[in-house]
Enzyme design. Structure first.
Site, mmCIF file in Angstrom:
data_model
loop_
_atom_site.group_PDB
_atom_site.id
_atom_site.type_symbol
_atom_site.label_atom_id
_atom_site.label_comp_id
_atom_site.label_asym_id
_atom_site.label_seq_id
_atom_site.Cartn_x
_atom_site.Cartn_y
_atom_site.Cartn_z
ATOM 1 N N GLY A 169 0.809 -1.258 -0.063
ATOM 2 C CA GLY A 169 -0.130 -0.065 -0.013
ATOM 3 C C GLY A 169 0.811 1.078 0.001
ATOM 4 O O GLY A 169 1.797 0.967 0.712
ATOM 5 N N ARG A 197 1.065 -4.882 -4.690
ATOM 6 C CA ARG A 197 1.387 -6.140 -4.132
ATOM 7 C C ARG A 197 1.590 -7.348 -5.105
ATOM 8 O O ARG A 197 1.147 -7.257 -6.121
ATOM 9 C CB ARG A 197 -0.106 -6.627 -3.202
ATOM 10 C CG ARG A 197 -0.690 -5.291 -2.575
ATOM 11 C CD ARG A 197 -1.672 -5.838 -1.596
ATOM 12 N NE ARG A 197 -2.213 -4.496 -1.222
ATOM 13 C CZ ARG A 197 -1.944 -3.945 0.018
ATOM 14 N NH1 ARG A 197 -0.520 -4.373 0.733
ATOM 15 N NH2 ARG A 197 -2.466 -2.688 0.451
ATOM 16 N N ASP A 205 5.033 -4.387 6.801
ATOM 17 C CA ASP A 205 5.391 -5.547 7.101
ATOM 18 C C ASP A 205 5.510 -6.699 6.267
ATOM 19 O O ASP A 205 6.516 -7.254 6.141
ATOM 20 C CB ASP A 205 4.076 -6.170 7.840
ATOM 21 C CG ASP A 205 4.572 -6.078 9.590
ATOM 22 O OD1 ASP A 205 5.678 -6.028 9.744
ATOM 23 O OD2 ASP A 205 3.605 -6.517 10.360
ATOM 24 N N THR A 214 4.170 2.976 5.831
ATOM 25 C CA THR A 214 2.869 2.579 6.032
ATOM 26 C C THR A 214 2.365 3.438 6.826
ATOM 27 O O THR A 214 2.599 4.012 7.796
ATOM 28 C CB THR A 214 2.583 1.102 6.592
ATOM 29 O OG1 THR A 214 1.506 0.895 6.960
ATOM 30 C CG2 THR A 214 3.753 0.970 7.944
ATOM 31 N N ASP A 227 -0.241 2.679 8.739
ATOM 32 C CA ASP A 227 -0.819 1.747 9.937
ATOM 33 C C ASP A 227 0.113 2.106 11.229
ATOM 34 O O ASP A 227 -0.284 1.626 12.067
ATOM 35 C CB ASP A 227 -1.053 0.452 9.696
ATOM 36 C CG ASP A 227 -1.797 0.201 8.374
ATOM 37 O OD1 ASP A 227 -2.877 1.137 8.379
ATOM 38 O OD2 ASP A 227 -1.623 -0.560 7.439
ATOM 39 N N ASP A 284 2.203 0.182 12.164
ATOM 40 C CA ASP A 284 2.205 -1.260 12.975
ATOM 41 C C ASP A 284 3.343 -2.159 12.671
ATOM 42 O O ASP A 284 3.393 -3.370 13.045
ATOM 43 C CB ASP A 284 0.708 -2.157 12.456
ATOM 44 C CG ASP A 284 0.845 -2.444 11.023
ATOM 45 O OD1 ASP A 284 1.729 -1.832 10.406
ATOM 46 O OD2 ASP A 284 -0.074 -3.150 10.379
ATOM 47 N N ARG A 313 -5.317 -1.510 9.732
ATOM 48 C CA ARG A 313 -4.968 -3.175 9.628
ATOM 49 C C ARG A 313 -5.726 -3.683 11.037
ATOM 50 O O ARG A 313 -6.513 -3.438 11.311
ATOM 51 C CB ARG A 313 -3.776 -3.492 9.222
ATOM 52 C CG ARG A 313 -3.810 -3.124 7.799
ATOM 53 C CD ARG A 313 -2.888 -4.008 6.786
ATOM 54 N NE ARG A 313 -1.557 -4.235 7.814
ATOM 55 C CZ ARG A 313 -0.509 -4.898 7.722
ATOM 56 N NH1 ARG A 313 -0.675 -5.951 6.845
ATOM 57 N NH2 ARG A 313 0.615 -5.200 8.384
#
Lengths: 325, 325, 325, 325
Positions: free
Chosen positions: B14, B75, B106, B129, B131, B133, B175
């Site tokens: 992404g 992706r 990730d 990212t 996120d 995360d 996510r």
């Protein structure tokens, strides 16, 4: 010149950016003529509950740049009942309020018209809606801001669409009208614009996008879809595109289009219409909406709003089509 | 100091705002050491297709402020196959590219790790990212911008929520992590924040909101919901609230959170990480990600990203709770 | 744990975006411990005039996203006089206010320190300034927003600079520190950054820009100049550039950097520092500032702020230099 | 219908947001009629140097949302010389370019008119300026964006003005016209608007502001000053206000008003005018500007632009005055 000593103002229906500027325009202009102004809370709902406050010049200070409406707004199904409208008139009479200014969309202005028709209370409407779907006026308070908000979102989406070579179906507001979608689509450089005013052949659209992708001329793209189209048009198109091997994303912009600091255009428009509404009232007009036609402020009988439907400019759609080849 | 004459850089997964600034950081720093830089198009997909271009200083001029990634991203499920990774190494060898810089989340960094482990190509990862995360780093490129974009949207929604005295359930990205939701929720002054790290009792939430509404202390409100919660949590809550007489709106912010001009914070972070990635590579490091820990730039073994999961700071959630009473 | 039943909070000196969020953090946290909170108007000036109001949870509702400070701020030269500080303590005592929270910059926090030192009133400082020039903390409330505001302006200026192939000298705030200029310069991709921490050779700069223009590698460019440089540095450089045949424009960003909706980062920072300030007070601390070091919340003796000067990170400047070749 | 096979387009003078959208409108529409389009670099300067490129549909892809002008712009004093205009016509003839589209302000369109008058090359002008000071059209490409940019700045300044109870004198662009200042002033809720069309009594203004401050009705305020007023009006007023005990700040918005992503309004306007310019050319028109009158697209003889000066709408100023009491 009509003698007026006291008026009330309310915002009704969906909120739109610039409503605060319109209230300010009404209040400051009325005060400059020595007129007392009441601000009614939560639209017709608050009117029926006699929920209002006296407004001073300071009440509307530092609000011209704020989104929403400080008087709050609501939808009021009870106002469809003539008995309720009679009750509303009574409340206004008791307070010696001689006229009512209503800022809102189609439905709210219809309610305002019926109030005057049935009870004789002079009303003046101001077009406050992001949909720009009100007959008789080229422009409505909030439309320009909503267009810019939708564009902010689409400009962001374009970054991802380009980076990932994907198509995005972006659904914008506009109720049954394609006005917002058309303007947003042209300004966004959208590859396609789908509006409820014209029927859509899903299979054809999907084929067209799939073909241009294969030809290498359209690896990514934005398709702007007006919410007012047939139910689930957006997801139907997405599904059809998947059949052609594309993997479009869907983005429904929703309520973010309603809020936010109003644009300069909407603040000037709202300020002017607010001021003019009082001028027209003093000049003896009522049962009208103040609006814009051919770039000039005009009055439109509220009756006309009910009878006619505003059409989409076909020239604009033609240009949209021409520019996205 | 390791001798390097040629590297390649790619963005994967992404897209996130600041990826362009990171590429620029890598390219300009590498060039300042006399290293040749190839830009690979569309992530690992482009790598497998040998689709890349030589980058000069001018190639990355005037992109620091642009959203998305000019190298494009994708992706790449094929990259899960060791045979494909072997093929990728072969392509890099043929071009005499001695190291690979991978900007992504990730999954992309896991792919990078396996590439080095299996083929010996030195890789350096950069956390890209929205996120936030990724284990081992407090911050990721794009997180700050996404937070601000979500806040722009929620500040607008707040105007409508207040004007109409309604509750809004706003679903933000992230996510499986509640990091974005927590930060956005605190910054938005949200009345409630729901994250996947903590289980949610829908009945209790609905009761709480309904009660405070009746008490007059919470006639409107924003509930921030992380997308990673149990499926359809947002609509389940909406349904439960309706049972209590509330009429909440739902807003799913979606892809607008990914794009847009990166914030200053993300541009500085991306520029620094891009520069540092080359410095670490020259210092002999590889199979690492450059990240931020305790406010300092650090290296984290890529292996750790796979083994550990980043937890949400409970202090932050406690503060969030305390501030919304 | 210290027993506290009543505190007061004020904002002092130049306003910065996020001050409202900090007040809210202080108020809501204090209320959650059953502590009464007074909001003092217009900083120390209002304190000396006993001008304050009791704050409830609702007082700080819907302000987290607003720029400026709703308590208003002022510079207060009288507070340099020990007699005035004694008078301030007396006013606080009379109202049974047991501690004072001060949100402001260097000067305001020095005043707070002297108040505690001389009168024994416990004070806790929160760093509120766009300049990020306070010793002991990596971050201050308002810095991130000011950086983004300056970048908005410079991104716009870049459009004109590119379109016209002109150089722009852009002066940003920062008092005697180059912190804001350095971050803005890196994030803007500025061709040059001039900060007061390093001496500037005007002739050399002009020659360098003129040379790269002739070479065709720098037909346009942004030079970020910190306001704290030697007097009139910006116009001196402009003059020197004219001698070399360039026609640079000057843009002084000025006060627009102070206002505006705070960024997400500043809202989270301010909310946390506000909450933590009360926690530290209850834990028995005072005569400290709460700040951020190595990414963690820390306490810094107010005394240190007066004795030490915060230095600019040379690594950051090195990166800035490397990226603009 | 006129037969045309090849045209050229240029942007000239100060850049304005929406110029890219106008170029795109011209190019895509011309291509849809099978016409070849050349893009001339750097305005008339580039024309005299025969510096141009062939434009395809892809050349103008993804630029509708970008500020500035990708063809670059310049002021060209040489073009005041008839010999140079003759030279320009020769260059166009050599390339078989049959018509020229010029996007720019007053001066640039005057140059275009003289080119056609003296050499017979058909020219069509498009009004591109943030000043909105071109006779015959109500609107110009870039005006709406510049208004919004100025408002962003003033909304920020208002935060500081309120927090510190200070007056700010904000100078906006507009050359010799008060159009931008008036719109910005109304939309900003400015306490005062000073335009070059009306003479200003500094002593009176200062007295008025000082009086309302003493009366407690105007402790802070924004005074919008058009740059076109008498030299140094802004600093003269500031000085006079200081005599009355006020301490106003000055903010000169400058070049930030020129750049930035164009607003939706400007993108739609520019797209339409670009398309219409080609339609008018094919319909046989030339030596005209396409513009907007009474909300409709119209053609205005370029000759008129030179002979008449656009006046400020006195109604708008009256409203401005009424709303700031």
């Amino acid at each position: 010149m009509r003698e007026i000593t006291s008026v009330a103002v309310l915002t009704s229906g969906g909120d739109s950016p610039g409503m605060n500027a319109a209230i300010r325009g009404v209040v400051r202009t009325a005060l400059s003529y020595g007129i007392t102004v009441f601000g009614i809370h939560r639209g017709f709902t608050g009117l029926l509950q006699n929920d209002m406050e006296l407004l001073s010049s300071a009440s509307v200070s530092n609000i011209v740049q704020r989104g929403g409406t400080f008087l709050k707004s609501a939808r009021c199904p009870e106002f469809h009942d003539p008995a309720c409208r009679k009750q509303a008139a009574k409340i206004l009479h008791t307070r010696n309020i001689e006229a009512l200014l209503v800022i809102g969309g189609d439905g709210s202005l219809t309610g305002a018209h019926l109030l005057e028709e049935e009870t004789g209370i002079p009303v003046i409407g101001l077009p406050g809606t992001i949909d720009n779907d009100i007959f008789g006026t080229e422009d409505t308070i909030g439309f320009d801001t909503a267009m810019n908000t939708a564009l902010d979102a689409i400009d962001r989406i374009r970054d991802t669409a380009d980076s990932h070579e994907r198509h995005f179906l972006v659904e914008v507001m506009g109720r049954n009208s394609g006005f917002l979608a058309t303007h947003v689509g042209i300004a966004a450089g959208a590859e396609m614009i789908l509006v409820p005013e014209y029927s859509v052949n899903i299979a054809e659209i999907a084929l067209q996008l799939a073909t241009s992708r294969k030809a290498g001329t359209g690896s990514s793209g934005i398709i702007v879809v007006a919410e007012g189209n047939e139910p689930d048009l957006t997801s139907k198109i997405a599904h059809e595109l998947q059949q052609h091997g594309l993997a479009p994303h869907i983005s429904i912009l929703g309520h973010i289009q309603r809020g936010g600091r109003p644009s300069g255009h909407d603040r000037v428009l709202a300020s002017c219409l607010g001021a003019v509404a009082i001028e027209y009232l003093l000049a003896g007009y009522s049962d009208i909406m103040v609006g814009v036609s051919n770039g000039e402020v005009v009055d439109i009988p509220l009756d006309d709003l009910i009878r006619y439907r505003k059409g989409l400019d076909p020239e604009l759609l033609k240009i949209a089509l021409q520019l996205h080849k």
